[in-house]
Design a protein around this motif. Sequence first.
Motif, PDB file in Angstrom:
ATOM      1  N   HIS A   1      21.192 -52.142 -21.567  1.00  0.00           N
ATOM      2  CA  HIS A   1      19.753 -52.342 -21.754  1.00  0.00           C
ATOM      3  C   HIS A   1      19.191 -53.198 -20.624  1.00  0.00           C
ATOM      4  O   HIS A   1      18.138 -52.891 -20.052  1.00  0.00           O
ATOM      5  N   LEU A   2      19.888 -54.279 -20.296  1.00  0.00           N
ATOM      6  CA  LEU A   2      19.425 -55.147 -19.210  1.00  0.00           C
ATOM      7  C   LEU A   2      19.436 -54.407 -17.887  1.00  0.00           C
ATOM      8  O   LEU A   2      18.521 -54.548 -17.076  1.00  0.00           O
ATOM      9  N   TRP A   3      20.457 -53.600 -17.664  1.00  0.00           N
ATOM     10  CA  TRP A   3      20.533 -52.839 -16.424  1.00  0.00           C
ATOM     11  C   TRP A   3      19.368 -51.851 -16.340  1.00  0.00           C
ATOM     12  O   TRP A   3      18.766 -51.685 -15.287  1.00  0.00           O
ATOM     13  N   ASP A   4      19.026 -51.210 -17.456  1.00  0.00           N
ATOM     14  CA  ASP A   4      17.865 -50.313 -17.484  1.00  0.00           C
ATOM     15  C   ASP A   4      16.585 -51.068 -17.130  1.00  0.00           C
ATOM     16  O   ASP A   4      15.731 -50.549 -16.407  1.00  0.00           O
ATOM     17  N   CYS A   5      16.439 -52.292 -17.635  1.00  0.00           N
ATOM     18  CA  CYS A   5      15.255 -53.102 -17.304  1.00  0.00           C
ATOM     19  C   CYS A   5      15.204 -53.424 -15.815  1.00  0.00           C
ATOM     20  O   CYS A   5      14.128 -53.452 -15.214  1.00  0.00           O
ATOM     21  N   LEU A   6      16.366 -53.650 -15.206  1.00  0.00           N
ATOM     22  CA  LEU A   6      16.407 -53.913 -13.771  1.00  0.00           C
ATOM     23  C   LEU A   6      16.044 -52.664 -12.977  1.00  0.00           C
ATOM     24  O   LEU A   6      15.292 -52.730 -12.012  1.00  0.00           O
ATOM     25  N   VAL A   7      16.563 -51.520 -13.401  1.00  0.00           N
ATOM     26  CA  VAL A   7      16.266 -50.269 -12.705  1.00  0.00           C
ATOM     27  C   VAL A   7      14.778 -49.936 -12.806  1.00  0.00           C
ATOM     28  O   VAL A   7      14.159 -49.502 -11.832  1.00  0.00           O
ATOM     29  N   LYS A   8      14.188 -50.180 -13.958  1.00  0.00           N
ATOM     30  CA  LYS A   8      12.769 -49.891 -14.170  1.00  0.00           C
ATOM     31  C   LYS A   8      11.865 -50.988 -13.615  1.00  0.00           C
ATOM     32  O   LYS A   8      10.646 -50.923 -13.749  1.00  0.00           O
ATOM     33  N   ARG A   9      12.478 -52.021 -13.009  1.00  0.00           N
ATOM     34  CA  ARG A   9      11.758 -53.155 -12.423  1.00  0.00           C
ATOM     35  C   ARG A   9      10.888 -53.899 -13.450  1.00  0.00           C
ATOM     36  O   ARG A   9       9.823 -54.399 -13.136  1.00  0.00           O
ATOM     37  N   ILE A  10      11.373 -53.951 -14.679  1.00  0.00           N
ATOM     38  CA  ILE A  10      10.733 -54.766 -15.703  1.00  0.00           C
ATOM     39  C   ILE A  10      11.100 -56.227 -15.456  1.00  0.00           C
ATOM     40  O   ILE A  10      10.326 -57.138 -15.716  1.00  0.00           O
ATOM     41  N   MET A  11      12.320 -56.431 -14.942  1.00  0.00           N
ATOM     42  CA  MET A  11      12.759 -57.775 -14.582  1.00  0.00           C
ATOM     43  C   MET A  11      13.572 -57.698 -13.301  1.00  0.00           C
ATOM     44  O   MET A  11      14.052 -56.635 -12.923  1.00  0.00           O
ATOM     45  N   MET A  12      13.700 -58.842 -12.636  1.00  0.00           N
ATOM     46  CA  MET A  12      14.492 -58.945 -11.418  1.00  0.00           C
ATOM     47  C   MET A  12      15.354 -60.195 -11.497  1.00  0.00           C
ATOM     48  O   MET A  12      14.907 -61.234 -11.984  1.00  0.00           O
ATOM     49  N   LEU A  13      16.593 -60.082 -11.035  1.00  0.00           N
ATOM     50  CA  LEU A  13      17.483 -61.235 -10.954  1.00  0.00           C
ATOM     51  C   LEU A  13      17.406 -61.792  -9.540  1.00  0.00           C
ATOM     52  O   LEU A  13      17.565 -61.049  -8.565  1.00  0.00           O
ATOM     53  N   LEU A  14      17.146 -63.065  -9.431  1.00  0.00           N
ATOM     54  CA  LEU A  14      17.086 -63.735  -8.137  1.00  0.00           C
ATOM     55  C   LEU A  14      18.062 -64.890  -8.125  1.00  0.00           C
ATOM     56  O   LEU A  14      18.204 -65.607  -9.120  1.00  0.00           O
TER      57      LEU A  14
END
Length: 90
Positions: A36-49
């Motif tokens: 689920h988190l990976w999907d959010c990253l792919v959809k650019r809902i969130m970004m890890l910095l």
Amino acid sequence: MMDPTMIYCDNQSCIKLSKKLVFHDRSKHIDNNYHHLWDCLVKRIMMLLYISTEEQDADILTKALSKGKFEFHRDRIEVADNPFLVEREC
């Protein structure tokens, strides 16, 4: 479209794993929450910095810190010192 939520992380392995969906012995314990988190990253809902450990303000909520580090993080998250609190003897 809304800007992605920035999540600051001091774990570089976590950030690398989030950018490339590769499973190996060390990551086999990761369950469906990861997907689920990976999907959010792919959809650019969130970004890890990446943020260095010394600048990780979340530590003030999760670790015992020296007075200097506590005050450093307290000031960065803009929590005001309470002038009504005074030191008392136990």
